[in-house]
Design a protein around this motif. Structure first.
Motif: not given
Length: 618
Positions: A211-219
């Motif tokens: 989830d942390r990886l997805l959030q950073e990619v999205a940002a």
């Protein structure tokens, strides 16, 4: 009703009850900017003139009321100091016969000013007591209306926004492209990005890290996208709708810029995760029926990018669409054959070179077409690479081979061992052992089964899951053969890390015999190393007696190829086994040996010897 209509209704009721009064409602956004919401009796031009006006201590009646969060009474607009800094607005109000203005702020429970509710008067004056009471009641009605509006807006936001990343979701993406113009070539494009390592991160570090990886990619995508738009359209898929002319000039460079901004590691407490992504894209060319066609093309490009090598970008062209359509059609045909039970196992003999007796068989997949034509596995190898179909195909082959082995054993036919090809999907999928338990519960059959894996599965794409799977299988009596050795990422040191029972030399080496010294040296060296490791060597593609003789001279004991037999169905191979089986004392060689090949008596292996090390049975 929508909020603007509710406010307009309230304004009409007040104006109907209070002659000479004109109502206006302006909203205040989070940046402190005014926007017209309802003013049914004022000209549109006057209201729009107030749009995007920043609030402040001297910004007329409404701008000041919003700024100080208190009601403001301007008894004489013409001479009020709070109107003076905006002479154009002041003149416009006066020209409409608006002489006085009383503005009240609408404030929520947190103290935030949401809007201003203003009464304009046709004479220079302030509000009466009756007007104050009416406005007090109206402010309460406005508060209810705004609360309802925000709840509805929040529901809509949640329906259109991905909860984890805050990006617009798949539904938003579909609506965003629904009405795009497909008649203007090159005016917009879609990039679809797949995060390749999300499953690995989830499996290795846990879903919170994923989830942390997805959030950073999205940002990162969200920041990069401006002035365009980014979306999260699936678990590990993101989309970028590109309209910026500079980006459209070189969509490949744009995709490269995305991969570059994703490249830095993501700091996740004690871990550093590097996003790994693949991108497919399509630019509107003007002949698409709809925006969905462009979206489909971008999907095809992404699929091709992942098939040809992850981590890069592929732009859609018609040739890609043709190849992928053919691939999907091939998968569909293979899937139909599996469902209609038109998949068969054919067998090619594996022969002991010194006496030309059959010591084993390789099971080869064949598809029977609806018209009865036999189709070799090479014709549908592309379809067999699909993960879902590959798993079902392996299960069908193992089931068929187990049945045939049992029939031969019950008939007393010597078949030695049988090799079956398995894929990386089988090794990593976790179902292979379960499948073997179903079809090879009999140890007598299991000990005669050899699973053949290619270098790409065993070495090139090696990971801990494959290594663990192979170790577990060997521990349960299943033999492992390294197939097509020499065609991929061969490294002899890897055999020390992941030992095998048998090594099958690719026919590319065999076809160069007997005269090619390099091939001879490689084969002789490999035979010597295999003996030290307790493994045997099988040469594939043996087509001439001279090749068979040279292989014996080099120390290779086993051969397989057209010199002995092509692949054949179960019934035919049973007859062949009866004539040439190694355990049959009356069996005959496949052909008369050349003078250079020493003539030896058959030394058949006994059935009870099979649990011994694999090479001792040859």
């Amino acid at each position: 009703m929508p909020l603007a209509e509710v406010m307009a209704q309230i304004c009409w009721h007040i104006e109907d009850r209070l002659p000479g009064v004109t109502c206006s409602v302006l909203t205040v956004d989070r940046s402190g900017t005014l926007h017209p919401l309802a003013a049914p009796s004022l000209p549109e031009a006057y209201s729009q003139g107030l749009d995007n006006l920043a609030i402040g201590p001297k910004v007329g009646s409404c701008g000041t009321a919003a700024y100080i969060a208190q009601p403001v009474e301007a008894h004489d607009i013409a001479n009020d100091p709070r109107w003076a800094p905006f002479p154009d607005f002041q003149a416009a109000a006066l020209s409409l016969g608006l002489k006085g203005c009383w503005s009240s702020p609408l404030i929520d429970d947190s103290g935030t000013v949401l809007a201003t509710f203003a009464l304009y008067f046709s004479t220079p004056r302030g509000p009466t007591d009756e007007e104050r009471e009416i406005v007090r009641v109206c402010l309460h009605l406005c508060e209810l209306a705004f609360a309802h509006h925000f709840r509805a807006a929040d529901r809509e936001r949640r329906a259109n926004t991905d909860a984890l990343t805050g990006l617009p979701n798949r539904g938003s993406f579909s609506r965003a492209i629904a009405h795009l113009n497909c008649d203007d070539p090159g005016s917009w494009a879609i990039l679809i990005m797949d995060l390749d390592n999300l499953k690995t991160v989830n499996d290795t570090f846990g879903h919170s890290m994923g989830d942390r990886l997805l959030q950073e990619v999205a940002a990162r995508l969200s920041r990069f996208a401006v002035p365009d738009s980014a979306f999260r359209i699936g678990g590990d898929e993101f989309a970028l709708l590109v309209k910026d002319p500079a980006r459209l000039e070189d969509i490949g460079r744009t995709a490269g810029d995305i991969l570059e901004i994703l490249a830095p590691a993501v700091d996740c407490n004690q871990f550093s995760l590097i996003p790994e992504a693949t991108i497919g894209g399509a630019v509107v060319v003007g002949d698409e029926a709809s925006a969905d066609a462009v979206r489909h093309n971008a999907d095809l490009a992404l699929y091709h990018a992942k098939e040809s090598g992850r981590g890069g970008f592929v732009k859609y062209c018609s040739d890609i669409g043709t190849r992928i359509t053919a691939h999907m059609s091939s998968i569909e045909s293979l899937d139909d054959a599996l469902q209609e039970e038109r998949i068969e196992a054919w067998y090619q003999p594996i022969v002991r070179l010194k006496d030309q007796r059959i010591v084993g068989l390789e099971a080869l997949c064949r598809m029977v077409s609806p018209s009865g034509e036999i189709i070799s596995a090479a014709s549908f190898a592309d379809a067999a690479s699909d993960a879902r179909v590959a798993s079902v195909l392996t299960e069908r082959m193992l089931s068929t081979v187990a049945r045939d082995m049992k029939v031969w054993r019950d008939l007393g036919i010597d078949f030695g061992y049988v090799g079956v090809n398995v894929t990386a999907v089988d090794m990593r999928g976790g179902r292979l052992e379960e499948t073997l338990d179903r079809f090879f519960a009999d140890d007598g059959l299991r000990n005669r089964l050899v699973l053949e894996v290619t270098e790409n599965v065993y070495i090139g794409d090696r990971d801990k899951h494959v290594a663990e799977a192979i170790s577990a299988l060997r521990g349960r009596g299943v033999r492992i053969a390294l197939d097509d050795f020499g065609t991929g990422f061969a490294s002899l040191t890897h055999l020390l890390e992941l030992p095998v029972d048998s090594i099958k030399i690719d026919q590319a080496f065999t076809t160069r015999l007997p005269g090619d010294e390099v091939s001879c040296t490689i084969i002789a060296g490999l035979v010597a190393i295999a003996e030290k490791l307790g493994a045997c060597v099988t040469a594939e593609g043996v087509e001439t007696p001279a090749q068979a003789a040279k292989l014996q001279e080099l120390g290779c004991k086993i051969g397989q190829g057209f010199l002995f037999a092509r692949s054949m169905p179960r019934a035919e191979v049973a007859q062949l086994l009866a004539r040439h089986g190694a355990e049959n004392p009356h069996s005959i060689p496949f052909f008369v040996p050349q003078a250079s090949v020493p003539k030896q008596q058959s030394t058949p292996a006994q059935a009870q010897d099979w649990p011994l090390p694999f090479c001792q049975n040859i």
